[in-house]
Design a protein around this motif. Structure first.
Motif, PDB file in Angstrom:
ATOM      1  N   ASP A 122      15.556 -23.705 -33.996  1.00 18.19           N
ATOM      2  CA  ASP A 122      14.200 -24.254 -34.065  1.00 18.19           C
ATOM      3  C   ASP A 122      13.087 -23.214 -34.158  1.00 18.19           C
ATOM      4  N   VAL A 123      13.418 -21.942 -33.938  1.00 15.82           N
ATOM      5  CA  VAL A 123      12.398 -20.897 -34.041  1.00 15.82           C
ATOM      6  C   VAL A 123      12.381 -20.382 -35.484  1.00 15.82           C
ATOM      7  N   GLY A 124      11.207 -20.413 -36.105  1.00 14.24           N
ATOM      8  CA  GLY A 124      11.079 -19.885 -37.467  1.00 14.24           C
ATOM      9  C   GLY A 124      11.221 -18.367 -37.445  1.00 14.24           C
ATOM     10  N   LEU A 125      11.998 -17.816 -38.370  1.00 13.33           N
ATOM     11  CA  LEU A 125      12.184 -16.360 -38.429  1.00 13.33           C
ATOM     12  C   LEU A 125      11.843 -15.849 -39.819  1.00 13.33           C
ATOM     13  N   PHE A 126      11.101 -14.762 -39.873  1.00  8.38           N
ATOM     14  CA  PHE A 126      11.003 -14.035 -41.134  1.00  8.38           C
ATOM     15  C   PHE A 126      11.129 -12.548 -40.862  1.00  8.38           C
ATOM     16  N   VAL A 127      11.423 -11.793 -41.917  1.00  5.39           N
ATOM     17  CA  VAL A 127      11.778 -10.388 -41.706  1.00  5.39           C
ATOM     18  C   VAL A 127      10.941  -9.483 -42.614  1.00  5.39           C
ATOM     19  N   ASP A 128      10.403  -8.435 -42.003  1.00  8.45           N
ATOM     20  CA  ASP A 128       9.620  -7.440 -42.738  1.00  8.45           C
ATOM     21  C   ASP A 128      10.510  -6.227 -42.962  1.00  8.45           C
ATOM     22  N   ILE A 129      10.720  -5.880 -44.225  1.00 10.40           N
ATOM     23  CA  ILE A 129      11.595  -4.753 -44.551  1.00 10.40           C
ATOM     24  C   ILE A 129      10.772  -3.498 -44.839  1.00 10.40           C
ATOM     25  N   ASN A 130       9.440  -3.653 -44.885  1.00 12.37           N
ATOM     26  CA  ASN A 130       8.545  -2.514 -45.093  1.00 12.37           C
ATOM     27  C   ASN A 130       8.953  -1.648 -46.293  1.00 12.37           C
ATOM     28  N   ALA A 131       9.382  -2.303 -47.362  1.00  9.33           N
ATOM     29  CA  ALA A 131       9.694  -1.632 -48.633  1.00  9.33           C
ATOM     30  C   ALA A 131      10.855  -0.652 -48.537  1.00  9.33           C
ATOM     31  N   ILE A 154      20.907 -14.153 -46.199  1.00  6.90           N
ATOM     32  CA  ILE A 154      19.538 -14.486 -45.785  1.00  6.90           C
ATOM     33  C   ILE A 154      19.406 -15.971 -45.441  1.00  6.90           C
ATOM     34  N   GLU A 155      19.964 -16.805 -46.281  1.00  3.58           N
ATOM     35  CA  GLU A 155      19.867 -18.249 -46.014  1.00  3.58           C
ATOM     36  C   GLU A 155      20.740 -18.642 -44.826  1.00  3.58           C
ATOM     37  N   ALA A 156      21.900 -17.998 -44.706  1.00  4.26           N
ATOM     38  CA  ALA A 156      22.797 -18.319 -43.592  1.00  4.26           C
ATOM     39  C   ALA A 156      22.135 -17.994 -42.249  1.00  4.26           C
ATOM     40  N   SER A 171      13.111 -17.481 -43.330  1.00 10.18           N
ATOM     41  CA  SER A 171      12.252 -18.236 -44.242  1.00 10.18           C
ATOM     42  C   SER A 171      11.565 -17.355 -45.266  1.00 10.18           C
ATOM     43  N   MET A 172      11.424 -16.079 -44.922  1.00 11.74           N
ATOM     44  CA  MET A 172      10.639 -15.223 -45.813  1.00 11.74           C
ATOM     45  C   MET A 172      11.047 -13.760 -45.650  1.00 11.74           C
TER      46      MET A 172
END
Ligand SMILES: [Mg+2]
Length: 370
Positions: A186-195, A209-211, A215-216
């Motif tokens: 239930d917690v939305g997660l997104f990940v910053d890869i900083n290029a 990523i989908e597994a 979300s982003m």
């Protein structure tokens, strides 16, 4: 009303715990507060938070630019004519977005106080009274440490921003999976890869990523590999945000035109101020691209500016990165950000609505500690 002085105060600021992301390990922060005073009394405050990942400005260079380049342009001028002032400053402040952002913020704060209206009113009015914010989980070698950090925040925020890119791709994704397993679905997660990924890394990551339920992806590839990102975006069923690739309004236009991302991260500090961020937001809206409000984890003044900016944008694709002051050991404002039900209220007082605590500001002046 005329500007009578521009003062720069470099701060000795530090984080409660080491914060790791991208190539950065941040335990201290080289913030500078700018104070713009007028002959009629109203005063405005702005904050620069120069971080190496985005700018070659330093605490010393920001102070020097404010004293030697900004003050001569602003003193004697009417602060209510903000756009002509910013236009004139742009000639002598190239490649100094964090300095320019602090000045833009201070002018808005000053004029808001002079007219007795909040900054978001000056920006055209607020679309919302509170801003949803996300928590953040810095990169760590230990998945257990990331899980612990995530669990501490999972009751406060509905969304968490995670970091990857520093480690091996598979090991980083294992850490993200561990966080997902711990916080539940239930917690939305997104990940910053900083290029920090290569196109090959991104291709390798796609299947997981989908597994993991991300979300982003924020700035997975460096700007130089943006064309690959464009090709790979089509294969993703998640959003891709451009952050490091958008340092100017022109960059935002390119990202939107070339469809390099589905969301543009509008940190007002890296873009050279809230005025530039609004222009970038309008370009994104015109091109059908989403926006989100980011930051470089700033103290109360720049964060209050971010809240007003977020209030003034018609739509936000993701929660905003505006809980920065909570990561600092010190506070420079009398009012504090408070996360209630995952949201922070947009300040309603005049100007930024956050008033600088002058005693704390002077106590934190880095020059006192030399
Ligand atoms: Mg980012």
């Amino acid at each position: 009303m005329k500007i009578s002085s521009v003062e720069a105060v470099p701060l000795l600021a530090s984080f409660k715990t080491m914060f790791r992301f991208g190539t950065s390990d941040r335990s201290a922060s080289p913030n500078v507060v700018v104070i713009i005073r007028t002959d009629e009394g109203p005063t405005g405050y702005g904050e620069a938070c120069p971080v190496p990942a985005f700018t070659s400005e330093t605490q010393n260079s920001v102070v020097e630019l404010l004293e030697e380049r900004v003050a001569p342009v602003l003193v004697g001028r009417d602060p209510r004519h903000r756009l002509p002032l910013l236009h004139d400053l742009a000639h002598s402040l190239t490649s100094a977005p964090f300095t320019l952002a602090a000045v833009d913020t201070a002018l808005l704060d000053l004029v808001g106080r002079a007219l007795d209206v909040p900054v978001h009113t000056l920006l055209g009015g607020g679309f919302r009274e509170r801003i949803e914010v996300h928590g953040s989980v810095g990169w760590d070698e230990s998945a257990g440490m990331m899980v612990e950090t995530a669990l501490k925040q999972a009751d406060t925020y509905r969304w968490l921003k995670l970091y990857a890119g520093r480690g091996d791709v598979d090991a980083d994704l294992d850490r993200l999976q561990a966080v997902r397993d711990a916080v539940g679905p239930d917690v939305g997660l997104f990940v910053d890869i900083n290029a920090m990924w290569t196109p090959s890394d991104l291709i390798r990551a796609l299947s997981r990523i989908e597994a993991i339920g991300l979300s982003m992806l924020e700035q997975p590839l460096p700007r130089t590999a943006a064309a690959y990102q464009y090709e790979l975006v089509g294969d993703l069923r998640v959003d891709v945000a451009a952050d490091e690739a958008v340092r100017t309004v022109a960059d935002a236009a390119e990202v939107v035109r070339e469809r390099l991302a589905t969301v543009v991260n509008l940190g007002h500090s890296k873009l050279g101020g809230p005025t530039a961020a609004l222009h970038a937001a309008q370009i994104a809206a015109a091109g059908g691209t989403g926006v989100m409000v980011g930051s470089v984890i700033e103290m109360g003044v720049a964060t209050a500016m971010g809240l007003h900016l977020a209030a003034a944008l018609p739509t936000l694709s993701y929660p905003s990165y505006l809980m920065g002051p909570l990561k600092y050991r010190q506070q420079i404002t009398e009012q504090q950000v408070e996360v209630i039900d995952g949201h922070i209220a947009v300040p309603e007082g005049p100007g930024l609505g956050f008033t600088v605590d002058e005693r704390e500001l002077r106590r934190l002046d880095a020059r006192r500690h030399c």
